[in-house]
Motif scaffolding. Structure first.
Motif, PDB file in Angstrom:
ATOM      1  N   MET A   1      21.271  73.613   9.043  1.00 29.87           N
ATOM      2  CA  MET A   1      20.818  72.455   9.797  1.00 29.87           C
ATOM      3  C   MET A   1      19.583  72.855  10.605  1.00 29.87           C
ATOM      4  O   MET A   1      19.423  73.999  11.002  1.00 29.87           O
ATOM      5  CB  MET A   1      21.935  71.958  10.707  1.00 29.87           C
ATOM      6  CG  MET A   1      21.632  70.620  11.344  1.00 29.87           C
ATOM      7  SD  MET A   1      22.844  70.011  12.531  1.00 29.87           S
ATOM      8  CE  MET A   1      24.308  69.910  11.572  1.00 29.87           C
ATOM      9  N   ASP A   2      18.753  71.906  10.845  1.00 32.87           N
ATOM     10  CA  ASP A   2      17.528  72.115  11.601  1.00 32.87           C
ATOM     11  C   ASP A   2      17.864  72.613  13.017  1.00 32.87           C
ATOM     12  O   ASP A   2      18.739  72.070  13.678  1.00 32.87           O
ATOM     13  CB  ASP A   2      16.766  70.785  11.658  1.00 32.87           C
ATOM     14  CG  ASP A   2      15.422  70.895  12.313  1.00 32.87           C
ATOM     15  OD1 ASP A   2      14.955  72.012  12.559  1.00 32.87           O
ATOM     16  OD2 ASP A   2      14.824  69.837  12.571  1.00 32.87           O
ATOM     17  N   VAL A   5      17.874  69.866  15.651  1.00 28.08           N
ATOM     18  CA  VAL A   5      19.064  69.014  15.651  1.00 28.08           C
ATOM     19  C   VAL A   5      20.252  69.762  16.245  1.00 28.08           C
ATOM     20  O   VAL A   5      21.043  69.188  16.999  1.00 28.08           O
ATOM     21  CB  VAL A   5      19.379  68.523  14.218  1.00 28.08           C
ATOM     22  CG1 VAL A   5      20.681  67.758  14.179  1.00 28.08           C
ATOM     23  CG2 VAL A   5      18.241  67.673  13.691  1.00 28.08           C
ATOM     24  N   GLU A   6      20.373  71.045  15.917  1.00 32.67           N
ATOM     25  CA  GLU A   6      21.470  71.841  16.472  1.00 32.67           C
ATOM     26  C   GLU A   6      21.412  71.875  17.995  1.00 32.67           C
ATOM     27  O   GLU A   6      22.435  71.716  18.662  1.00 32.67           O
ATOM     28  CB  GLU A   6      21.420  73.263  15.919  1.00 32.67           C
ATOM     29  CG  GLU A   6      21.853  73.370  14.482  1.00 32.67           C
ATOM     30  CD  GLU A   6      21.821  74.801  13.970  1.00 32.67           C
ATOM     31  OE1 GLU A   6      21.869  75.745  14.786  1.00 32.67           O
ATOM     32  OE2 GLU A   6      21.756  74.959  12.741  1.00 32.67           O
ATOM     33  N   ILE A   8      19.907  69.702  20.010  1.00 29.12           N
ATOM     34  CA  ILE A   8      20.197  68.352  20.519  1.00 29.12           C
ATOM     35  C   ILE A   8      21.708  68.145  20.542  1.00 29.12           C
ATOM     36  O   ILE A   8      22.270  67.625  21.519  1.00 29.12           O
ATOM     37  CB  ILE A   8      19.500  67.272  19.670  1.00 29.12           C
ATOM     38  CG1 ILE A   8      17.990  67.332  19.863  1.00 29.12           C
ATOM     39  CG2 ILE A   8      20.021  65.883  20.028  1.00 29.12           C
ATOM     40  CD1 ILE A   8      17.204  66.472  18.890  1.00 29.12           C
ATOM     41  N   ASN A   9      22.386  68.543  19.463  1.00 34.05           N
ATOM     42  CA  ASN A   9      23.838  68.391  19.397  1.00 34.05           C
ATOM     43  C   ASN A   9      24.545  69.222  20.462  1.00 34.05           C
ATOM     44  O   ASN A   9      25.509  68.760  21.080  1.00 34.05           O
ATOM     45  CB  ASN A   9      24.353  68.758  18.005  1.00 34.05           C
ATOM     46  CG  ASN A   9      23.996  67.729  16.973  1.00 34.05           C
ATOM     47  OD1 ASN A   9      23.711  66.582  17.293  1.00 34.05           O
ATOM     48  ND2 ASN A   9      24.005  68.135  15.718  1.00 34.05           N
ATOM     49  N   ARG A  28      16.550  67.850  26.531  1.00 32.62           N
ATOM     50  CA  ARG A  28      17.158  66.973  25.531  1.00 32.62           C
ATOM     51  C   ARG A  28      16.252  65.789  25.219  1.00 32.62           C
ATOM     52  O   ARG A  28      16.046  65.436  24.055  1.00 32.62           O
ATOM     53  CB  ARG A  28      18.521  66.469  26.019  1.00 32.62           C
ATOM     54  CG  ARG A  28      19.244  65.610  24.993  1.00 32.62           C
ATOM     55  CD  ARG A  28      20.513  65.041  25.530  1.00 32.62           C
ATOM     56  NE  ARG A  28      20.219  64.166  26.647  1.00 32.62           N
ATOM     57  CZ  ARG A  28      21.132  63.576  27.389  1.00 32.62           C
ATOM     58  NH1 ARG A  28      22.405  63.777  27.161  1.00 32.62           N
ATOM     59  NH2 ARG A  28      20.785  62.777  28.382  1.00 32.62           N
ATOM     60  N   ARG A  32      14.557  65.052  21.586  1.00 37.45           N
ATOM     61  CA  ARG A  32      14.780  63.766  20.910  1.00 37.45           C
ATOM     62  C   ARG A  32      13.461  63.123  20.510  1.00 37.45           C
ATOM     63  O   ARG A  32      13.341  62.563  19.418  1.00 37.45           O
ATOM     64  CB  ARG A  32      15.587  62.825  21.806  1.00 37.45           C
ATOM     65  CG  ARG A  32      17.047  63.170  21.878  1.00 37.45           C
ATOM     66  CD  ARG A  32      17.779  62.207  22.777  1.00 37.45           C
ATOM     67  NE  ARG A  32      19.212  62.459  22.769  1.00 37.45           N
ATOM     68  CZ  ARG A  32      20.081  61.838  23.554  1.00 37.45           C
ATOM     69  NH1 ARG A  32      19.652  60.924  24.418  1.00 37.45           N
ATOM     70  NH2 ARG A  32      21.354  62.117  23.486  1.00 37.45           N
ATOM     71  N   TYR A  35      12.163  64.925  17.512  1.00 39.39           N
ATOM     72  CA  TYR A  35      12.959  64.590  16.329  1.00 39.39           C
ATOM     73  C   TYR A  35      12.574  63.209  15.795  1.00 39.39           C
ATOM     74  O   TYR A  35      12.356  63.035  14.597  1.00 39.39           O
ATOM     75  CB  TYR A  35      14.448  64.639  16.667  1.00 39.39           C
ATOM     76  CG  TYR A  35      15.323  64.209  15.522  1.00 39.39           C
ATOM     77  CD1 TYR A  35      15.544  65.055  14.441  1.00 39.39           C
ATOM     78  CD2 TYR A  35      15.926  62.953  15.507  1.00 39.39           C
ATOM     79  CE1 TYR A  35      16.338  64.666  13.377  1.00 39.39           C
ATOM     80  CE2 TYR A  35      16.716  62.553  14.451  1.00 39.39           C
ATOM     81  CZ  TYR A  35      16.925  63.415  13.387  1.00 39.39           C
ATOM     82  OH  TYR A  35      17.697  63.022  12.334  1.00 39.39           O
TER      83      TYR A  35
END
Length: 67
Positions: A1-2, A5-6, A8-9, A28, A32, A35
């Motif tokens: 996974m990017d 994105v990781e 952000i999660n 964050r 976002r 992204y």
């Protein structure tokens, strides 16, 4: 996974569990924005490569809609 994105999660899970500091919230929000910009750029590139084909086989590129 990017990795974007990781991260952000990770921040989202932390926000739900214990809350974020002001610096983490700013991070964050910035992640976002990056992204969403990447997603928009990818969609734009996809649309630029779409061609409409009529019954005679003629290909016509999509045009931007005039607002």
């Amino acid at each position: 996974m990017d990795p974007l994105v990781e991260r952000i999660n990770q921040l989202t899970h932390k926000a739900k569990q214990e809350g974020l500091t002001a610096a983490e919230q700013a991070e964050r929000d910035e992640l976002r924005k990056k992204y969403l910009a990447a997603v928009r750029r990818n969609v734009q590139l996809q649309l630029e490569n779409v061609r409409l084909v009529d019954e005679q086989g003629n290909q016509t590129p999509l045009r931007k809609k005039q607002l």
